[in-house]
Write a protein that holds these residues in place. Structure first.
Motif, mmCIF file in Angstrom:
data_model
loop_
_atom_site.group_PDB
_atom_site.id
_atom_site.type_symbol
_atom_site.label_atom_id
_atom_site.label_comp_id
_atom_site.label_asym_id
_atom_site.label_seq_id
_atom_site.Cartn_x
_atom_site.Cartn_y
_atom_site.Cartn_z
ATOM 1 N N VAL A 1 0.834 -1.208 0.000
ATOM 2 C CA VAL A 1 0.000 0.000 0.000
ATOM 3 C C VAL A 1 0.866 1.255 0.000
ATOM 4 C CG1 VAL A 1 -1.716 1.294 1.328
ATOM 5 C CG2 VAL A 1 -1.924 -1.178 1.090
ATOM 6 N N ILE A 2 1.928 1.275 0.812
ATOM 7 C CA ILE A 2 2.775 2.469 0.900
ATOM 8 C C ILE A 2 3.505 2.709 -0.414
ATOM 9 C CG2 ILE A 2 4.853 3.377 1.998
ATOM 10 C CD1 ILE A 2 3.903 2.214 4.604
ATOM 11 N N LEU A 3 4.017 1.649 -1.047
ATOM 12 C CA LEU A 3 4.715 1.816 -2.325
ATOM 13 C C LEU A 3 3.787 2.391 -3.392
ATOM 14 C CD1 LEU A 3 6.918 -1.403 -2.537
ATOM 15 C CD2 LEU A 3 7.719 0.960 -2.405
ATOM 16 N N GLY A 4 2.573 1.886 -3.441
ATOM 17 C CA GLY A 4 1.640 2.367 -4.456
ATOM 18 C C GLY A 4 1.244 3.818 -4.252
ATOM 19 N N PHE A 5 0.843 4.178 -3.058
ATOM 20 C CA PHE A 5 0.374 5.542 -2.817
ATOM 21 C C PHE A 5 1.530 6.535 -2.759
ATOM 22 C CE2 PHE A 5 -3.476 3.324 -1.520
ATOM 23 C CZ PHE A 5 -4.466 4.174 -1.978
ATOM 24 N N ALA A 6 2.724 6.122 -2.264
ATOM 25 C CA ALA A 6 3.867 7.033 -2.261
ATOM 26 C C ALA A 6 4.279 7.391 -3.691
ATOM 27 C CB ALA A 6 5.038 6.403 -1.517
ATOM 28 N N GLN B 1 7.038 17.876 1.662
ATOM 29 C CA GLN B 1 6.889 16.490 2.129
ATOM 30 C C GLN B 1 7.066 15.481 1.008
ATOM 31 O OE1 GLN B 1 4.889 18.940 2.848
ATOM 32 N NE2 GLN B 1 4.710 19.087 5.086
ATOM 33 N N PHE B 2 6.899 15.908 -0.263
ATOM 34 C CA PHE B 2 7.004 14.981 -1.397
ATOM 35 C C PHE B 2 8.018 15.488 -2.419
ATOM 36 C CE2 PHE B 2 2.608 14.864 0.194
ATOM 37 C CZ PHE B 2 2.511 13.539 0.571
ATOM 38 N N TYR B 3 9.101 16.151 -1.941
ATOM 39 C CA TYR B 3 10.010 16.786 -2.897
ATOM 40 C C TYR B 3 10.876 15.760 -3.616
ATOM 41 C CZ TYR B 3 14.174 16.319 0.033
ATOM 42 O OH TYR B 3 15.245 15.830 0.751
ATOM 43 N N ASN B 4 11.118 14.552 -3.020
ATOM 44 C CA ASN B 4 11.796 13.479 -3.740
ATOM 45 C C ASN B 4 11.145 12.146 -3.342
ATOM 46 O OD1 ASN B 4 12.776 13.005 -1.207
ATOM 47 N ND2 ASN B 4 14.918 13.416 -1.699
ATOM 48 N N TYR B 5 11.566 11.075 -4.017
ATOM 49 C CA TYR B 5 10.882 9.788 -3.811
ATOM 50 C C TYR B 5 11.112 9.203 -2.420
ATOM 51 C CZ TYR B 5 8.822 5.302 -5.039
ATOM 52 O OH TYR B 5 8.017 4.201 -5.069
ATOM 53 N N PRO B 6 12.335 9.176 -1.872
ATOM 54 C CA PRO B 6 12.495 8.655 -0.502
ATOM 55 C C PRO B 6 11.679 9.436 0.523
ATOM 56 C CG PRO B 6 14.616 8.760 -1.589
ATOM 57 C CD PRO B 6 13.649 9.478 -2.483
ATOM 58 N N MET B 7 11.621 10.766 0.370
ATOM 59 C CA MET B 7 10.822 11.549 1.308
ATOM 60 C C MET B 7 9.337 11.261 1.141
ATOM 61 S SD MET B 7 11.416 13.527 3.757
ATOM 62 C CE MET B 7 10.484 14.535 4.905
ATOM 63 N N THR C 1 6.907 10.056 4.178
ATOM 64 C CA THR C 1 5.683 10.814 4.475
ATOM 65 C C THR C 1 4.450 9.922 4.373
ATOM 66 O OG1 THR C 1 6.726 12.826 3.625
ATOM 67 C CG2 THR C 1 4.334 12.841 3.845
ATOM 68 N N THR C 2 4.417 9.048 3.372
ATOM 69 C CA THR C 2 3.278 8.137 3.233
ATOM 70 C C THR C 2 3.215 7.154 4.399
ATOM 71 O OG1 THR C 2 3.568 8.284 0.845
ATOM 72 C CG2 THR C 2 2.124 6.557 1.662
ATOM 73 N N PHE C 3 4.381 6.721 4.879
ATOM 74 C CA PHE C 3 4.402 5.846 6.060
ATOM 75 C C PHE C 3 3.823 6.563 7.281
ATOM 76 C CE2 PHE C 3 6.794 4.585 9.891
ATOM 77 C CZ PHE C 3 6.337 3.283 10.005
ATOM 78 N N GLU C 4 4.176 7.824 7.476
ATOM 79 C CA GLU C 4 3.605 8.593 8.584
ATOM 80 C C GLU C 4 2.103 8.781 8.419
ATOM 81 O OE1 GLU C 4 7.019 11.504 10.304
ATOM 82 O OE2 GLU C 4 6.200 12.060 8.358
ATOM 83 N N LEU C 5 1.668 9.000 7.197
ATOM 84 C CA LEU C 5 0.225 9.114 6.955
ATOM 85 C C LEU C 5 -0.487 7.801 7.244
ATOM 86 C CD1 LEU C 5 0.177 11.160 3.617
ATOM 87 C CD2 LEU C 5 -0.544 11.960 5.866
ATOM 88 N N PHE C 6 0.163 6.692 6.907
ATOM 89 C CA PHE C 6 -0.451 5.381 7.112
ATOM 90 C C PHE C 6 -0.722 5.130 8.592
ATOM 91 C CE2 PHE C 6 -0.618 0.834 7.611
ATOM 92 C CZ PHE C 6 -1.269 0.385 6.470
ATOM 93 N N LEU C 7 0.204 5.514 9.442
ATOM 94 C CA LEU C 7 0.053 5.300 10.878
ATOM 95 C C LEU C 7 -0.623 6.471 11.573
ATOM 96 C CD1 LEU C 7 3.531 3.706 11.681
ATOM 97 C CD2 LEU C 7 1.386 2.559 11.175
ATOM 98 N N ALA D 1 -6.110 2.708 4.286
ATOM 99 C CA ALA D 1 -5.078 2.573 5.316
ATOM 100 C C ALA D 1 -5.649 2.739 6.711
ATOM 101 C CB ALA D 1 -3.970 3.593 5.067
ATOM 102 N N THR D 2 -6.302 3.892 6.947
ATOM 103 C CA THR D 2 -6.709 4.205 8.317
ATOM 104 C C THR D 2 -7.909 3.390 8.766
ATOM 105 O OG1 THR D 2 -5.908 6.452 7.946
ATOM 106 C CG2 THR D 2 -7.322 6.089 9.877
ATOM 107 N N LEU D 3 -8.944 3.347 7.950
ATOM 108 C CA LEU D 3 -10.183 2.697 8.375
ATOM 109 C C LEU D 3 -10.136 1.177 8.241
ATOM 110 C CD1 LEU D 3 -12.879 5.147 6.939
ATOM 111 C CD2 LEU D 3 -11.895 5.064 9.236
#
Length: 511
Positions: free
Chosen positions: A306-311, A328-334, A338-344, A372-374
């Motif tokens: 899920v994180i790979l797809g949405f990131a 928060q999305f200026y490059n791919y690793p960031m 950021t998507t991992f933080e959103l997931f949790l 992710a959340t629900l």
């Protein structure tokens, strides 16, 4: 052939028949004592019939064999003193310990033997006299060791940065010192002492762990929760990170913060291993291990997808935007982080409302929040709740098995002078070189007498009930409901009267 038959009898489901046949075969054994005895010949796995009964969890056969080996010293009324043979049970002089075999097997029935006499008394004696004090001292020593390592990391050699910044996002002000600059002042010499203690501790950890891996096997050593498998992985990885940090320091290689950070996290997480020595905290570590290596490992695979797809989607959406406004999305690793933080749900959806946001950001973020959340987080909570319910029924049993494994581990690691052998040598009573454990038992005669009364009443009630049931089944088609109720009433009165009469006869005869 006789030894093979004995091993087969231990595995028989009909335990009463197996015990009788076991005695019959041993009655034809000419060398009942010494190394030629059938009971002492091991199978291909190095297990005697006694050890095989423990590994298979055959409690009936184990108790039968223990009764054959015990020696009654004296009895006076309800009090009696018994010597139990613990030669094969005690792990003090055994290469393949009976206790270690029980805690390392995957069969839950085998752990029930830990509650039987004399295993329970032997483990309690070892743990209370030597195991618990040494384990608490080891825990305190490890915590002080980790404090020393942490202080060495906090005050590691750094110097102000001299080069110019190449990017507006670069905020580095200190860099790592070279080896020649790291040990100059008096404070550096104090840190050097702590670093030497840390490196020596890491080498000692590897020296103590590697022989056990070679003796037991990596799969069993790291895969058994009771033996502390996950914690062994943690402490070995920690020791390796310490050695990698030392090599990077000696070669003045930049980037020592990476292994140092891993070592700090792993070293302090290993403190949870010492919670197994306390009944209040031990079961919780078992619960954590089951959840991490059961539910969480499976959930991480789904989370990674899920994180790979949405990131990737978020990065593509903001790829054409100014990174100064939406960093928060200026490059791919960031974007991944950021998507991992959103997931949790650690952070809210990053959005700068002072600028125009892409339309697809709202669509993708809406789908991400639903999935992710629900959905997935609640699925993880439900999985962990189910694991907690299943493990809660056997957590005390697992904790007792962990105490046994810890006791055996300490007994193997410590010198013989610090851990004397438990029990009494048989020479004191003319029983040879075998070792025995003295256990005092109190038999309550009233309890056994009341059990006989109860069994007598139960047997009589069962016979009367069976006779009445046969009578009802025979004439059931001809009786109406009223006649059935009358017959049942008379039958219950007759049964009660007969049972009472039978009970009074038993009481009168015993009096």
């Amino acid at each position: 052939i006789g030894n093979t038959v004995l091993h087969v009898l231990v595995l028989q489901p009909n335990k009463t028949f197996a015990c009788h046949m076991y005695s019959l075969i041993l009655s034809y054994d000419r060398s009942k004592e010494g190394p030629g005895s059938l009971e002492l010949i091991p199978n291909n796995e190095g297990l005697s019939p006694f050890k095989l009964a423990g590994v298979e969890g055959n409690t009936v056969m184990f108790q039968y064999l223990m009764q054959k080996r015990k020696q009654n010293l004296w009895s006076f009324g309800p009090l009696s003193t018994v010597l139990y043979d613990i030669t094969e049970i005690d792990s003090w002089a055994e290469d393949q310990s009976f206790l270690e075999l029980i805690v390392s097997t995957k069969k839950r029935e085998a752990r029930q033997i830990l509650d039987l006499t004399p295993v329970k008394e032997l483990v309690s004696l070892k743990w209370n006299m030597y195991g618990r004090p040494y384990f608490c001292f080891l825990a305190l020593f490890y915590i002080l060791y980790m404090v020393c390592f942490t202080m060495c990391c906090v005050y590691r050699p750094l110097k102000p940065r001299t080069g110019n910044r190449t990017s507006s996002r670069d905020n580095t002000i200190y860099v790592q010192k070279m080896l020649q600059e790291s040990y100059v002042a008096y404070e550096d010499e104090l840190r050097l002492v702590g670093e030497l203690i840390t490196v020596i501790g890491a080498v000692v950890i590897l020296v103590l762990e590697i022989p056990d891996i070679l003796r037991v096997g990596a799969a069993k050593y790291f895969g058994q929760t009771i033996l502390g498998g996950p914690f062994h992985i943690i402490v070995i990885t920690y020791a390796c990170m310490i050695l990698v940090t030392m090599v990077m320091r000696l070669t003045s290689t930049t980037g020592e913060v990476v292994p140092m950070s891993f070592a700090l996290v792993l070293g302090w997480c290993n403190v949870m291993y010492f919670a197994r020595g306390f009944q209040m905290l031990g079961p919780f570590t078992i619960m954590i291990q089951k959840m991490i290596f059961g539910d969480l490992m499976r959930f991480c695979w789904l989370m990674a997808v899920v994180i790979l797809g949405f990131a990737s989607a978020f990065y593509i959406i903001f790829q054409t935007e100014n990174p100064e406004n939406l960093g928060q999305f200026y490059n791919y690793p960031m974007s991944l982080f950021t998507t991992f933080e959103l997931f949790l749900t650690i952070i809210d959806g990053p959005a700068n409302y002072d600028v125009d946001l892409p339309f697809m950001y709202s669509v993708v973020y809406f789908a991400f929040a639903i999935i992710a959340t629900l959905l997935m987080l609640n699925l993880l909570i439900a999985m962990m709740g189910d694991t907690h319910w299943r493990v809660a029924h056997e957590q005390d049993e697992l904790w007792r098995a962990q105490v046994v494994a810890t006791t055996v581990m300490l007994e193997r690691k410590l010198p013989r002078c610090l851990w004397p052998r438990s029990g009494i040598c048989g020479r004191e009573f003319g029983l040879g070189d075998r070792w025995y454990l003295r256990i005092e038992d109190r038999v309550d005669p009233n309890k056994h007498k009341m059990m006989r009364y109860t069994e007598a009443f139960k047997a009589q009630d069962k016979d009367n009930y069976d006779k009445g049931s046969e009578k009802l089944e025979t004439n059931g088609d001809t009786f109406c409901k009223k006649e059935l109720s009358a017959l049942s009433l008379s039958l219950s009165r007759n049964t009660s009267r007969t049972s009472s009469h039978r009970g009074w006869e038993i009481l009168r005869r015993n009096t």
